[in-house]
Every structure is written in C-alpha cells, then in structure tokens.
Design a protein around this motif. Sequence first.
Motif, PDB file in Angstrom:
ATOM      1  N   ARG A   6       0.863  -1.183   0.000  1.00  0.00           N
ATOM      2  CA  ARG A   6       0.000   0.000   0.000  1.00  0.00           C
ATOM      3  C   ARG A   6       0.893   1.223   0.000  1.00  0.00           C
ATOM      4  O   ARG A   6       1.849   1.311   0.779  1.00  0.00           O
ATOM      5  CB  ARG A   6      -0.912   0.003   1.219  1.00  0.00           C
ATOM      6  CG  ARG A   6      -1.982   1.093   1.184  1.00  0.00           C
ATOM      7  CD  ARG A   6      -3.042   0.814   2.244  1.00  0.00           C
ATOM      8  NE  ARG A   6      -4.055   1.875   2.317  1.00  0.00           N
ATOM      9  CZ  ARG A   6      -5.127   1.959   1.530  1.00  0.00           C
ATOM     10  NH1 ARG A   6      -5.334   1.042   0.581  1.00  0.00           N
ATOM     11  NH2 ARG A   6      -6.003   2.939   1.682  1.00  0.00           N
ATOM     12  N   LEU A   7       0.625   2.182  -0.872  1.00  0.00           N
ATOM     13  CA  LEU A   7       1.408   3.395  -1.026  1.00  0.00           C
ATOM     14  C   LEU A   7       0.560   4.607  -0.714  1.00  0.00           C
ATOM     15  O   LEU A   7      -0.647   4.629  -0.990  1.00  0.00           O
ATOM     16  CB  LEU A   7       1.960   3.525  -2.456  1.00  0.00           C
ATOM     17  CG  LEU A   7       2.865   2.388  -2.945  1.00  0.00           C
ATOM     18  CD1 LEU A   7       3.287   2.636  -4.384  1.00  0.00           C
ATOM     19  CD2 LEU A   7       4.085   2.244  -2.044  1.00  0.00           C
ATOM     20  N   SER A   8       1.210   5.658  -0.172  1.00  0.00           N
ATOM     21  CA  SER A   8       0.498   6.889   0.167  1.00  0.00           C
ATOM     22  C   SER A   8       1.487   8.050   0.146  1.00  0.00           C
ATOM     23  O   SER A   8       2.686   7.863   0.363  1.00  0.00           O
ATOM     24  CB  SER A   8      -0.118   6.770   1.562  1.00  0.00           C
ATOM     25  OG  SER A   8      -0.728   8.002   1.951  1.00  0.00           O
ATOM     26  N   ASN A   9       0.970   9.258  -0.104  1.00  0.00           N
ATOM     27  CA  ASN A   9       1.792  10.470  -0.038  1.00  0.00           C
ATOM     28  C   ASN A   9       1.728  11.144   1.335  1.00  0.00           C
ATOM     29  O   ASN A   9       2.322  12.199   1.531  1.00  0.00           O
ATOM     30  CB  ASN A   9       1.368  11.472  -1.115  1.00  0.00           C
ATOM     31  CG  ASN A   9       1.799  11.012  -2.499  1.00  0.00           C
ATOM     32  OD1 ASN A   9       2.863  10.416  -2.659  1.00  0.00           O
ATOM     33  ND2 ASN A   9       0.961  11.262  -3.506  1.00  0.00           N
ATOM     34  N   ASP A  16      -7.177   0.859  12.192  1.00  0.00           N
ATOM     35  CA  ASP A  16      -6.819  -0.452  11.665  1.00  0.00           C
ATOM     36  C   ASP A  16      -5.344  -0.555  11.276  1.00  0.00           C
ATOM     37  O   ASP A  16      -4.902  -1.598  10.782  1.00  0.00           O
ATOM     38  CB  ASP A  16      -7.701  -0.805  10.464  1.00  0.00           C
ATOM     39  CG  ASP A  16      -7.556   0.179   9.294  1.00  0.00           C
ATOM     40  OD1 ASP A  16      -6.668   1.060   9.372  1.00  0.00           O
ATOM     41  OD2 ASP A  16      -8.321   0.047   8.328  1.00  0.00           O
ATOM     42  N   GLY A  17      -4.576   0.550  11.466  1.00  0.00           N
ATOM     43  CA  GLY A  17      -3.149   0.513  11.180  1.00  0.00           C
ATOM     44  C   GLY A  17      -2.799   0.534   9.714  1.00  0.00           C
ATOM     45  O   GLY A  17      -1.655   0.262   9.340  1.00  0.00           O
ATOM     46  N   VAL A  46       7.238   9.558   0.248  1.00  0.00           N
ATOM     47  CA  VAL A  46       6.314   8.481  -0.117  1.00  0.00           C
ATOM     48  C   VAL A  46       6.342   7.444   1.001  1.00  0.00           C
ATOM     49  O   VAL A  46       7.410   7.092   1.513  1.00  0.00           O
ATOM     50  CB  VAL A  46       6.710   7.835  -1.454  1.00  0.00           C
ATOM     51  CG1 VAL A  46       5.783   6.662  -1.783  1.00  0.00           C
ATOM     52  CG2 VAL A  46       6.671   8.868  -2.575  1.00  0.00           C
ATOM     53  N   TYR A  47       5.135   6.977   1.416  1.00  0.00           N
ATOM     54  CA  TYR A  47       4.995   5.994   2.498  1.00  0.00           C
ATOM     55  C   TYR A  47       4.554   4.662   1.904  1.00  0.00           C
ATOM     56  O   TYR A  47       3.791   4.624   0.940  1.00  0.00           O
ATOM     57  CB  TYR A  47       3.959   6.471   3.514  1.00  0.00           C
ATOM     58  CG  TYR A  47       4.359   7.778   4.178  1.00  0.00           C
ATOM     59  CD1 TYR A  47       5.020   7.780   5.409  1.00  0.00           C
ATOM     60  CD2 TYR A  47       4.095   9.002   3.554  1.00  0.00           C
ATOM     61  CE1 TYR A  47       5.399   8.971   6.007  1.00  0.00           C
ATOM     62  CE2 TYR A  47       4.481  10.197   4.130  1.00  0.00           C
ATOM     63  CZ  TYR A  47       5.131  10.186   5.358  1.00  0.00           C
ATOM     64  OH  TYR A  47       5.517  11.361   5.936  1.00  0.00           O
ATOM     65  N   ALA A  48       5.048   3.571   2.495  1.00  0.00           N
ATOM     66  CA  ALA A  48       4.672   2.235   2.011  1.00  0.00           C
ATOM     67  C   ALA A  48       4.513   1.292   3.194  1.00  0.00           C
ATOM     68  O   ALA A  48       5.153   1.461   4.245  1.00  0.00           O
ATOM     69  CB  ALA A  48       5.745   1.701   1.055  1.00  0.00           C
ATOM     70  N   GLN A  49       3.627   0.313   3.023  1.00  0.00           N
ATOM     71  CA  GLN A  49       3.536  -0.781   3.995  1.00  0.00           C
ATOM     72  C   GLN A  49       3.099  -2.042   3.243  1.00  0.00           C
ATOM     73  O   GLN A  49       2.579  -1.970   2.127  1.00  0.00           O
ATOM     74  CB  GLN A  49       2.595  -0.454   5.148  1.00  0.00           C
ATOM     75  CG  GLN A  49       1.153  -0.327   4.765  1.00  0.00           C
ATOM     76  CD  GLN A  49       0.239  -0.026   5.945  1.00  0.00           C
ATOM     77  OE1 GLN A  49      -0.840   0.477   5.746  1.00  0.00           O
ATOM     78  NE2 GLN A  49       0.640  -0.326   7.170  1.00  0.00           N
ATOM     79  N   SER A  58       2.279  -4.401   7.911  1.00  0.00           N
ATOM     80  CA  SER A  58       3.545  -3.964   8.530  1.00  0.00           C
ATOM     81  C   SER A  58       3.411  -2.528   9.028  1.00  0.00           C
ATOM     82  O   SER A  58       2.478  -1.803   8.672  1.00  0.00           O
ATOM     83  CB  SER A  58       4.688  -4.032   7.517  1.00  0.00           C
ATOM     84  OG  SER A  58       4.541  -2.988   6.546  1.00  0.00           O
ATOM     85  N   THR A  59       4.364  -2.134   9.849  1.00  0.00           N
ATOM     86  CA  THR A  59       4.491  -0.713  10.191  1.00  0.00           C
ATOM     87  C   THR A  59       4.872   0.056   8.927  1.00  0.00           C
ATOM     88  O   THR A  59       5.737  -0.395   8.162  1.00  0.00           O
ATOM     89  CB  THR A  59       5.578  -0.522  11.262  1.00  0.00           C
ATOM     90  OG1 THR A  59       5.225  -1.318  12.397  1.00  0.00           O
ATOM     91  CG2 THR A  59       5.716   0.937  11.659  1.00  0.00           C
ATOM     92  N   PRO A  60       4.273   1.223   8.669  1.00  0.00           N
ATOM     93  CA  PRO A  60       4.652   1.988   7.461  1.00  0.00           C
ATOM     94  C   PRO A  60       6.112   2.456   7.510  1.00  0.00           C
ATOM     95  O   PRO A  60       6.649   2.753   8.583  1.00  0.00           O
ATOM     96  CB  PRO A  60       3.700   3.191   7.491  1.00  0.00           C
ATOM     97  CG  PRO A  60       2.544   2.747   8.342  1.00  0.00           C
ATOM     98  CD  PRO A  60       3.142   1.840   9.373  1.00  0.00           C
TER      99      PRO A  60
END
Length: 293
Positions: A6-9, A16-17, A46-49, A58-60
């Motif tokens: 999962r990717l996010s800016n 739910d973490g 950029v954030y990923a988990q 996982s933890t981001p």
Amino acid sequence: GMALVRLSNSAGVDGDGVLDGAGSMSYTYTSSIAWNMTAGLGTQTVYAQWRDAAGNWSTPVSDTIQVVDDSTAPTPPGVVKHTFAGSGGFGFPVRIVWTAASDNAGGSGVATYRVERSVNGGAWAVVASVPASRLFYDQQLPNSVATYRYRVRTFDNAGNYSAPRYDTTFKTVSYNESNTALKYSAPWALSTSPVYIGGKARHTGTANRSVSLTFTGSRVAWLGRTTPQSGSARVYINGVLTATVNLYSATPVDRKLVFSKAFGSVATRTIKIVVLGTAGHPDVILDQIFVLR
C-alpha cells in the motif's frame, strides 16, 4: 489472502493501522510500482507498507526525494588561483585552488567543478572533474618552460553549468642543480641517482656553504630529498631569513617540496639556501628550483 503493498503520499493511519492518506492505494505485491507523488517541487515523501497473506499489515516506512525543475545555472567558483603543492613527481607540483560556488535557491545543488587548461595559448581542454566537496586540483606539470592558464566551471546536479572563472596566466621555469644561474659559494658534490629529476642533484654537509639564484617570478620552490643523513638549512629571500628547513627523515623521501614561497607580484628576487651543518646528519640536497612567473 494475497500479499499486498500500500502506497500513500501522507503518513496517516487510522485504528486499523492501514495507510489511509489522500490518494493511498493498495496493489498486489510486486517489487516495482509506478507512483505519482504530490505535485510540486521540493522534498517529497512516499509511504509504504506491506500485508502478508494472513492479513497482517507492517508498520509503514517512508523515503524522501528532492524534486527539482532546475534550468538555472549555478554561480561560477570564487577566485581561482595557482600555487605550489604536493611532492613526489618528476615535474612541477602545481595546485589550482578556488572557493565554493552556489546553486540557485531550490535548485539541484552543486555537483562538480570542471577544470580546464590552455597550454601556450592553445585551445582549452578539460583536465579534471572534481567533486563539489574538494576545492582544488593537483597535477604535475612538465619540467620545462611553458605558459599555462586555468579556468573552472561549476556544474549542478541537473547538468547546468556556470560561466568559467579564470586564473591568471603563468609560466613554469625550472633550474636544475647544474644550471649556471645557480651560484655556489663553494662546490657542492654531484649525486647521481634515478630518484632525482634528470638523474642528478647537488649536496653538501659543510656548514655555511650556500647556493643562490636570482629569479623573476611570483612563486619559488625548492625540490629536495629528505634522508636520515640530512640536516637543516636556512632559506633567505632578498637577504631576509624566510624559513629554517629541516630535511631530516628516518626513511628517505624522494623529490620532496621542502620549501615554497608565494609573493604578491612577479618581480626579480634572490633565494639563498645556507647549510647549517647539523651535528651527526648535516647533508642538504638540491634537486631543482621551480619558479612560477
């Protein structure tokens, strides 16, 4: 279930973490995914988990990148100068020095300095690309009379480059140990060895024995050799004591720049080397006198 990434800016996660920032999306796991960052220049994050097949997230984690749209040239370096530095070669040990340049605000940053040289008024040629962290370039110029001019350009990380900053033109003039311009107060013995420029040098351990040279230039240097048998000598410029040089070393050092002096201008001056006659290890070796004019 299947493995997901999962990717996010942005960094937000709810109860739910799971990353739920604007535009966040989940993909079937692969090792490479194309992703659009937030619009705009500057530092982007950029954030990923990752989710395993059992549904555990996982933890981001995050990574940053500097986004630049840099078409502006950096500034040229500050003043470019030449001087004597370095030892060990068979030529003129010359160092080109400059002061740091800067890139435009928000730019990609200074990457390298490109050093270019013209010999005897000829075409400019690139001689080195130097990392931004190092503000000098050392080289051994041929042991012959020639005229040189250097210039340095700044390159940024986007490939833009500055106008060149120019050094003044200078000439290399070399005097070997047997040049008739060298005036010995009494004979110095001739030493023959491949460690010397031209295979020869002069040396003496006799106290108060001297050699002098009247030269025209802006810089002068003495190339010698340090040995366990070597002692000290005084160096005078125009009759004024300028340095006392200790030539002793436990193991020999060949073609060592044992003295150099820069003056504010080109003028005619006299350098005189006077042997001290150090007890137990008095020897003083003269391989070459270098002048930059």
